[in-house]
Write a protein that holds these residues in place. Structure first.
Motif, short mmCIF file in Angstrom:
data_model
loop_
_atom_site.label_atom_id
_atom_site.label_comp_id
_atom_site.label_asym_id
_atom_site.label_seq_id
_atom_site.Cartn_x
_atom_site.Cartn_y
_atom_site.Cartn_z
N UNK A 25 -26.74 50.93 61.85
CA UNK A 25 -26.00 50.05 61.18
C UNK A 25 -24.56 50.63 60.71
N UNK A 26 -24.45 51.97 61.05
CA UNK A 26 -23.05 52.50 60.95
C UNK A 26 -22.05 52.27 62.14
N UNK A 27 -22.40 51.49 63.09
CA UNK A 27 -21.60 51.54 64.24
C UNK A 27 -20.33 51.15 63.76
N UNK A 28 -19.29 51.76 64.30
CA UNK A 28 -17.79 51.29 63.80
C UNK A 28 -16.83 51.61 64.77
N UNK A 29 -16.87 52.68 65.36
CA UNK A 29 -15.80 52.83 66.24
C UNK A 29 -16.20 52.09 67.73
N UNK A 30 -17.31 52.02 68.07
CA UNK A 30 -17.68 51.55 69.33
C UNK A 30 -17.19 49.81 69.05
N UNK A 31 -17.75 49.31 68.07
CA UNK A 31 -17.32 48.06 67.93
C UNK A 31 -15.76 47.57 67.80
N UNK A 32 -15.22 48.44 66.98
CA UNK A 32 -13.81 48.43 66.77
C UNK A 32 -12.91 48.50 68.15
#
Length: 120
Positions: free
Chosen positions: A55-62
């Motif tokens: 749920x913490x994925x951030x950098x990849x999606x950004x």
């Protein structure tokens, strides 16, 4: 995750394996009937930690989508950041993310408890 599994395996006493050998258990039976049930709490903890991490994925999606906001983490970041500077919406998004994680953990623990009751 490797450290969690290693700690689980190290916590199993040798007496249990010796008792399984005395009873004539094959190596596969020892794994299924001795090792796996005793390591189950560690596996549960590892799955919960990996779910929280998912749920913490951030950098990849950004990096892949930019500011299109495909996941809740980037939505929270974009609302808290300088262009909008709306910390209240970001806080509400963070609470929603927290609640989603808690719901999934509760469902997983309920599923594990249901399977444990079924096995008895």
């Amino acid at each position: 995750m490797t450290l969690i599994f290693l700690a689980g395996l190290e916590s199993i006493p040798e007496d249990v394996y010796e008792a399984a050998d005395v009873d004539g258990a094959a190596p596969w039976q020892r794994f299924l009937r001795v090792t796996l049930p005793l390591v189950a709490p560690y596996v549960t903890m590892a799955v919960i930690l990996r779910a929280i991490d998912a749920f913490r994925i951030f950098e990849l999606a950004l990096v892949m989508a930019g500011r299109i906001e495909p996941v809740l983490g980037t939505f929270i970041w974009s609302r808290y950041g300088p262009p909008t500077s709306d910390p209240f919406t970001a806080a509400a998004g963070a609470i929603v993310l927290f609640l989603l994680i808690m719901v999934f953990i509760a469902l997983y623990l309920r599923l594990i408890a249901f399977r444990a009751e079924e096995a008895r």
